[in-house]
Design a protein around this motif. Sequence first.
Motif, PDB file in Angstrom:
ATOM      1  N   ASP A   3     -47.910  -6.453  -7.379  1.00 30.50           N
ATOM      2  CA  ASP A   3     -46.963  -6.962  -6.406  1.00 30.50           C
ATOM      3  C   ASP A   3     -47.515  -8.227  -5.750  1.00 30.50           C
ATOM      4  O   ASP A   3     -48.715  -8.338  -5.482  1.00 30.50           O
ATOM      5  CB  ASP A   3     -46.700  -5.919  -5.313  1.00 30.50           C
ATOM      6  N   VAL A   4     -46.607  -9.182  -5.480  1.00 31.82           N
ATOM      7  CA  VAL A   4     -47.001 -10.392  -4.755  1.00 31.82           C
ATOM      8  C   VAL A   4     -47.289 -10.009  -3.311  1.00 31.82           C
ATOM      9  O   VAL A   4     -46.511  -9.272  -2.694  1.00 31.82           O
ATOM     10  CB  VAL A   4     -45.855 -11.434  -4.803  1.00 31.82           C
ATOM     11  N   PRO A   5     -48.423 -10.483  -2.746  1.00 33.57           N
ATOM     12  CA  PRO A   5     -48.705 -10.151  -1.356  1.00 33.57           C
ATOM     13  C   PRO A   5     -47.567 -10.574  -0.443  1.00 33.57           C
ATOM     14  O   PRO A   5     -47.017 -11.671  -0.599  1.00 33.57           O
ATOM     15  CB  PRO A   5     -49.976 -10.959  -1.057  1.00 33.57           C
ATOM     16  N   ALA A  78     -40.991 -13.832  -2.499  1.00 30.35           N
ATOM     17  CA  ALA A  78     -41.354 -12.719  -3.387  1.00 30.35           C
ATOM     18  C   ALA A  78     -41.373 -13.141  -4.850  1.00 30.35           C
ATOM     19  O   ALA A  78     -41.963 -12.461  -5.693  1.00 30.35           O
ATOM     20  CB  ALA A  78     -40.380 -11.559  -3.190  1.00 30.35           C
ATOM     21  N   SER A  79     -40.736 -14.289  -5.157  1.00 33.03           N
ATOM     22  CA  SER A  79     -40.709 -14.763  -6.544  1.00 33.03           C
ATOM     23  C   SER A  79     -41.918 -15.621  -6.897  1.00 33.03           C
ATOM     24  O   SER A  79     -42.067 -16.034  -8.050  1.00 33.03           O
ATOM     25  CB  SER A  79     -39.427 -15.575  -6.791  1.00 33.03           C
ATOM     26  N   LEU A  80     -42.785 -15.895  -5.930  1.00 34.09           N
ATOM     27  CA  LEU A  80     -43.959 -16.718  -6.203  1.00 34.09           C
ATOM     28  C   LEU A  80     -44.949 -15.974  -7.096  1.00 34.09           C
ATOM     29  O   LEU A  80     -45.122 -14.756  -6.970  1.00 34.09           O
ATOM     30  CB  LEU A  80     -44.669 -17.075  -4.889  1.00 34.09           C
ATOM     31  N   PRO A  81     -45.622 -16.680  -7.991  1.00 38.37           N
ATOM     32  CA  PRO A  81     -46.708 -16.051  -8.743  1.00 38.37           C
ATOM     33  C   PRO A  81     -47.795 -15.565  -7.796  1.00 38.37           C
ATOM     34  O   PRO A  81     -48.055 -16.189  -6.764  1.00 38.37           O
ATOM     35  CB  PRO A  81     -47.225 -17.180  -9.645  1.00 38.37           C
ATOM     36  N   ASP A  82     -48.409 -14.475  -8.132  1.00 33.02           N
ATOM     37  CA  ASP A  82     -49.441 -13.881  -7.280  1.00 33.02           C
ATOM     38  C   ASP A  82     -50.781 -14.585  -7.503  1.00 33.02           C
ATOM     39  O   ASP A  82     -51.371 -14.496  -8.566  1.00 33.02           O
ATOM     40  CB  ASP A  82     -49.584 -12.386  -7.591  1.00 33.02           C
TER      41      ASP A  82
END
Length: 285
Positions: A3-5, A78-82
């Motif tokens: 999950d993306v932080p 939330a769509s950003l790469p982690d």
Amino acid sequence: MDDVPAPEIIPLTDPADERLADYVSLTDVALRSKHEPAKGLYIAESSTVLRRAIDAGHRPRSVLVSPRWLPDLEEMLASLPDDGTRVPVYVAEPDVLEAITGFHVHRGALAAMHRPVLPSVEDVLRGARGGNGARRVAVLEDIVDHTNVGAAFRSAAALGVDAVLVTPRCADPLYRRSVRVSMGTVFQVPWTRIDEWPAGMETLRDAGFVTAALALSDDSISLDALERDLPERLALILGAEGHGLKATTVAAADLTVRIPMAGGVDSLNVAAAAAVAFWATRATS
């Protein structure tokens, strides 16, 4: 996939909070034009522009938002790469936002974005059209009005221009006003600065481009004539507001082109001229 932080939500009430330094004095063009590139940032204004920046692979270093737009923003982030980091999201009421920035914030959202490293001219020309190479290029020479730069980019995106090159003294396409007027298309059209100009015209010729300067001169041809005999690869060169292209640029170009006009008018605003020229010379396939 992990999950993306979740973004770090930080309520703010003090316009003088030192964490907001990136957003102070956004209406001071002279200050920001030096401050933003030096700090490796640019400002994205509105949720629409921020979405297009994120879709283009750009990453926020922080966000400043009014409470109304927070749910949309959280979904976007939330769509950003982690990459293991949390994006700070500063939440403030509209009057506090205006006190910080100096203007009413459009759609209540601003983001300080990491400024990407610009590619070389050669890479931009090769990488356009999904790696098949550019066929239509616009060169913006010393255009100082950010609104005109943004409008030219929007027309380029809409009318099939494959890449845009900007000369060293041209206004920053990533300045807030340019980005907003372009509706985020500065993230869509490949672009870079052409550092040596007009000497850089040779780079375009080496890549197979015919260079066409839009200017009034005794030996200019009509845009209609150019349209009837379009080269496979064409670079349209547009000049600064007021005095237009430099004489050295016009002299170095392969062609000089004028837009036919009526009503005793001899020239158009550079953004309008760009749209007309892009439409007339668009690649048909």
